[in-house]
Scaffold this active site. Structure first.
Site, PDB file in Angstrom:
ATOM      1  CB  SER A 282      55.108 -21.966  25.264  1.00 49.62           C
ATOM      2  OG  SER A 282      54.472 -20.901  24.571  1.00 49.62           O
TER       3      SER A 282
ATOM      4  CE1 TYR B   2      57.056 -23.379  28.409  1.00 45.20           C
ATOM      5  CE2 TYR B   2      58.607 -22.958  26.950  1.00 45.20           C
ATOM      6  CZ  TYR B   2      57.886 -23.762  27.371  1.00 45.20           C
ATOM      7  OH  TYR B   2      58.189 -25.268  27.559  1.00 45.20           O
ATOM      8  N   GLY B   3      56.343 -16.539  28.015  1.00 41.89           N
ATOM      9  CA  GLY B   3      57.030 -15.169  28.371  1.00 41.89           C
ATOM     10  C   GLY B   3      56.939 -14.453  29.640  1.00 41.89           C
TER      11      GLY B   3
ATOM     12  CG  ASN C 209      60.361 -14.927  18.907  1.00 38.71           C
ATOM     13  OD1 ASN C 209      61.161 -14.369  18.231  1.00 38.71           O
ATOM     14  ND2 ASN C 209      59.103 -15.715  18.325  1.00 38.71           N
TER      15      ASN C 209
ATOM     16  CD  GLU D 180      47.913 -21.714  23.176  1.00 38.19           C
ATOM     17  OE1 GLU D 180      47.325 -22.507  23.291  1.00 38.19           O
ATOM     18  OE2 GLU D 180      49.334 -21.438  22.801  1.00 38.19           O
TER      19      GLU D 180
ATOM     20  CB  CYS E 109      55.469 -13.836  20.143  1.00 37.37           C
ATOM     21  SG  CYS E 109      54.499 -15.404  20.944  1.00 37.37           S
ATOM     22  CB  THR E 110      55.999 -18.795  16.915  1.00 35.24           C
ATOM     23  OG1 THR E 110      56.037 -19.438  18.236  1.00 35.24           O
ATOM     24  CG2 THR E 110      57.527 -18.930  16.701  1.00 35.24           C
ATOM     25  CG  HIS E 111      51.208 -18.011  20.126  1.00 34.24           C
ATOM     26  ND1 HIS E 111      52.497 -18.371  20.957  1.00 34.24           N
ATOM     27  CD2 HIS E 111      50.065 -18.596  20.905  1.00 34.24           C
ATOM     28  CE1 HIS E 111      52.069 -19.415  21.475  1.00 34.24           C
ATOM     29  NE2 HIS E 111      50.767 -19.586  21.583  1.00 34.24           N
TER      30      HIS E 111
END
Length: 285
Positions: free
Chosen positions: A15, A46-47, A78, A156, A188-190
């Site tokens: 995302s 997206y979450g 994810n 972000e 979560c990939t962040h």
């Protein structure tokens, strides 16, 4: 099914910038592979989106990545892995993997007391996907999920080491500390970008699992198994890009918005040079 070109790039999407943690691990673990990365920066996060919406977005992105002739796709998100992976994997003739299975497996192997925490977006936690996958592997496991919706915007915005991030993280994690978990999945990939903060707050007794690293290893094994690992000698004869220019970039980056901001962030966390990021209109796909 047509034969897959083993020297074609791997497609990776997320995302936003979070999936760069997966791209970073692919660069480290399989340095010979080429990558086409897409970050859906216009439509994040997206979450908090519905399953139908995330599936629609994922289909559009896969259609775009197919125009770049990718040989495999990693859903480096994810939420999209939990909502869309099963659907889109069945619709395409190249391998598609997500980030959940590999992380879940590592957590199950790592836990000593059978109490595992998972932090993620509202979508990932609400889907219960990690609990489902881990219980399939080991039915007696106890999984405690905690949605941490503010982590994505903080990452972000580049607030990785900030008192605001510390304060929010300690509030989120206090719930899990009370559950006496010994393993925490960064779902979560962040979140690997907040690893030092999360590790400090959870303490040395808690193992942090980074699914980005495990997913890169899973991709490496998959490419080898399918016989589509890139030939290390193939570097000199790169194909023409669809627009007719010679495609000499090992790593290509595309976004749906804010290309310059994305480039600055990518340069700060990736081990390889990021020349430029191209903005595309994803709604055309």
């Amino acid at each position: 099914m047509s034969k897959i070109d083993k020297n074609a790039p791997v497609g990776v999407f997320d995302s936003g910038v979070g999936g760069l943690t997966v791209a970073r691990e692919i660069m480290r673990q399989i340095p010979e592979e080429r990558i086409v990365y897409f970050g859906d920066t216009a439509r994040l996060p997206y979450g908090s989106k519905s399953k139908d919406t995330v599936v629609r977005y994922s289909r559009q992105i896969i259609r775009f990545l197919r125009t770049r002739d990718v040989k495999a796709i990693v859903i480096a998100c994810n939420t999209a892995s939990s909502y869309a992976l099963e659907t889109v994997a069945g619709e395409t003739d190249i391998p598609v993997i997500g980030v959940i299975e590999a992380g879940a497996k590592t957590a199950v192997q790592a836990t000593r007391n059978g109490r595992i925490g998972v932090i993620g977006t509202e979508g990932t936690i609400g889907s219960g996907i990690y609990t489902e996958v881990m219980r399939r592997m080991r039915p007696d496991i106890e999984v405690f999920g905690k949605a941490c919706p503010l982590f994505v915007p903080l990452v972000e915005e580049g607030l990785l080491h900030d008192s605001v991030t510390d304060e929010i993280a300690s509030r989120y994690l206090s719930v899990l500390k009370g559950k006496y978990i010994d393993t925490l999945v960064l779902g979560c990939t962040h979140y690997p970008l907040l690893r030092s903060t999360l590790g400090r707050l959870m303490g040395e007794g808690v193992t942090l699992v980074n699914p980005a690293y495990e997913t890169a290893l899973e991709l490496k094994a998959l490419l080898r198994e399918r016989g589509i690992s890139r030939d290390p000698e193939a570097g000199r004869n790169l194909p023409e890009a669809p627009d007719g220019s010679l495609d000499e970039e090992r790593y290509q980056f595309y976004v749906s918005d804010l290309a310059e901001k994305f480039t600055d962030f990518a340069r700060s966390i990736l081990p390889n040079e990021v020349k430029e990021t191209r903005k595309i209109d994803i709604e055309n796909y």
